[in-house]
Design a protein around this motif. Sequence first.
Motif, mmCIF file in Angstrom:
data_model
loop_
_atom_site.group_PDB
_atom_site.id
_atom_site.type_symbol
_atom_site.label_atom_id
_atom_site.label_comp_id
_atom_site.label_asym_id
_atom_site.label_seq_id
_atom_site.Cartn_x
_atom_site.Cartn_y
_atom_site.Cartn_z
ATOM 1 N N UNK A 1 0.826 -1.210 0.000
ATOM 2 C CA UNK A 1 0.000 0.000 0.000
ATOM 3 C C UNK A 1 0.857 1.255 0.000
ATOM 4 N N UNK A 2 1.866 1.291 0.855
ATOM 5 C CA UNK A 2 2.739 2.469 0.927
ATOM 6 C C UNK A 2 3.451 2.698 -0.400
ATOM 7 N N UNK A 3 3.796 1.613 -1.081
ATOM 8 C CA UNK A 3 4.506 1.728 -2.361
ATOM 9 C C UNK A 3 3.567 2.022 -3.524
ATOM 10 N N UNK A 4 2.267 2.094 -3.252
ATOM 11 C CA UNK A 4 1.319 2.466 -4.298
ATOM 12 C C UNK A 4 0.777 1.315 -5.105
ATOM 13 N N UNK B 1 -6.753 3.252 0.719
ATOM 14 C CA UNK B 1 -6.519 2.157 1.652
ATOM 15 C C UNK B 1 -7.773 1.292 1.786
ATOM 16 N N UNK B 2 -8.963 1.923 1.840
ATOM 17 C CA UNK B 2 -10.214 1.169 1.941
ATOM 18 C C UNK B 2 -10.407 0.296 0.704
ATOM 19 N N UNK C 1 -0.837 2.205 10.291
ATOM 20 C CA UNK C 1 -2.145 2.358 9.658
ATOM 21 C C UNK C 1 -2.903 3.570 10.201
ATOM 22 N N UNK C 2 -2.230 4.409 10.980
ATOM 23 C CA UNK C 2 -2.857 5.638 11.451
ATOM 24 C C UNK C 2 -3.862 5.436 12.569
#
Length: 498
Positions: A326-329, A480-481, A363-364
């Motif tokens: 996810x962080x890497x897109x 992210x969702x 994940x905040x």
Amino acid sequence: MKKWWPYLVIVLLWVPLVVFESDYLYALQDQNLFLHTPLFFEQQMVKAGGLLTWIGSYLTQYFYYPMLGAGILCLLWAFFMWLCKRTFRLANTWIALIPVACMVLTIVTLGYWVYYLKLPGHAFCATMGSIVAVALTWGYRALPRRHHLPSVYIVFAAGLGYQFFGFYALLATALMGIISWREHKSLWGDAFLAFTQIFLWPIFSYYCGNPEINIVNIYWAGLPVFAHQGERFFAYNLPYVILFASMVLMAMKPSIKSRKWLNITIVAVVAIGLLKFWNKDDNLHRELSMTRSIETGQWDKALKTAKNVKGEPTRLICMMRNLALFVQGAKTTNGYRDGAKRPAAPFTVHTVHTAGKMLYLQYGIPNYCYRWCMEDGVEYGWSIEKLKLMTMCSILNGEEVAAQRYVNLLKKTDFHKKWAMRMEAMIKAPQLVMQAPEFKHILPLLRDDNFLTADQSQQELFLIEHIMSTPGATLEQRRLADFTMSYYRNNRQKLVEQ
């Protein structure tokens, strides 16, 4: 030259420790805490064996540089062999390889216990405790045999030694008694005195101001207790049993002569034992490597580690891989193996006790990270990892006072001062948080709601439900969702079963 060969064998252990266990050694220091404060020293010294755990905690921090920490270990093992030869007057130095091999096994067989053991500095305790036991025995042999000095020495070594070094002082007292019995061929005198002190001092210490230890464990102070959720796992005590038995053997039979066939047999047994019982759990090593990579922002390295997994991965590997993707897109997990292999531990391992706290933060969701740091800190002891995570959570929540408290503690460590000073600068100038690489991808994932519910230790299902049920306002939250929904659709059955 031949007399130095046993020491060279010990030094060679540095290679497998550095090559195969660098991430594991780094995790040992990450789950450790040593502070240069009088209070920290006093907190250790109120327990039997407190000086031993203080020294062990101090030395464990050098695993921050695994090559350095492993080098210190190997030098200590070589010194132990040299000390054994002179204390017990061994005719064959190779015999001392057996206890050293046991010291190695007390470290490399732990596996997931690295997260659950409650003995501070346990990685160095067996090594330093054994050195102390032999050194105290050497002191007994070096004393002149007049004015009852040896007898007085035994009493003080057992009494003060128990408070400082716990079980290992009792072991030293037993070794003194054995040497006295062997040399004088009598169970009376120093031999009787020694074994009396072994029995009396722990009880005296417990009832006269040392109730910090469970009375069941008063004779084992300074040794790790392999217990989890009310169940004890005695198999992990086997290296300690062999370690102590081998030291007793050296005290009783120092005259075993050096023979080529015997030396080869000892080396072969030691090598086979290390190869057999050395923890070779590939998933655990990958979890530790990925955790270290994520903490340092090396997302590509984390993905490379996940991609080359052998066999079925654990859910934690999949969770950290999903985060890195996810962080890497990335939009899919194609090309990576999914799995739900249970951790290779004799008890149930929950991700919230391993790398799960870090995942909540990434994940905040800092409240859950903070909550589990606090619970694990109280249950298993405070560590560098927990203090760092709680610092970051406090900064994200705008709790400057709490963040400064954790920073002040980290500034009293040897290898984390710079990190603490960077966080302190952000506390004083909050605008710097926006530019910090540690918070770069976390900030867009933060939500306005501020709550805390129970995750029932089912972290992955909780994360999926949380992400999918709280639609975000930012592009990153919506992405992210979508990423989570896609993964859940393709792996629903496996996740539910897990």
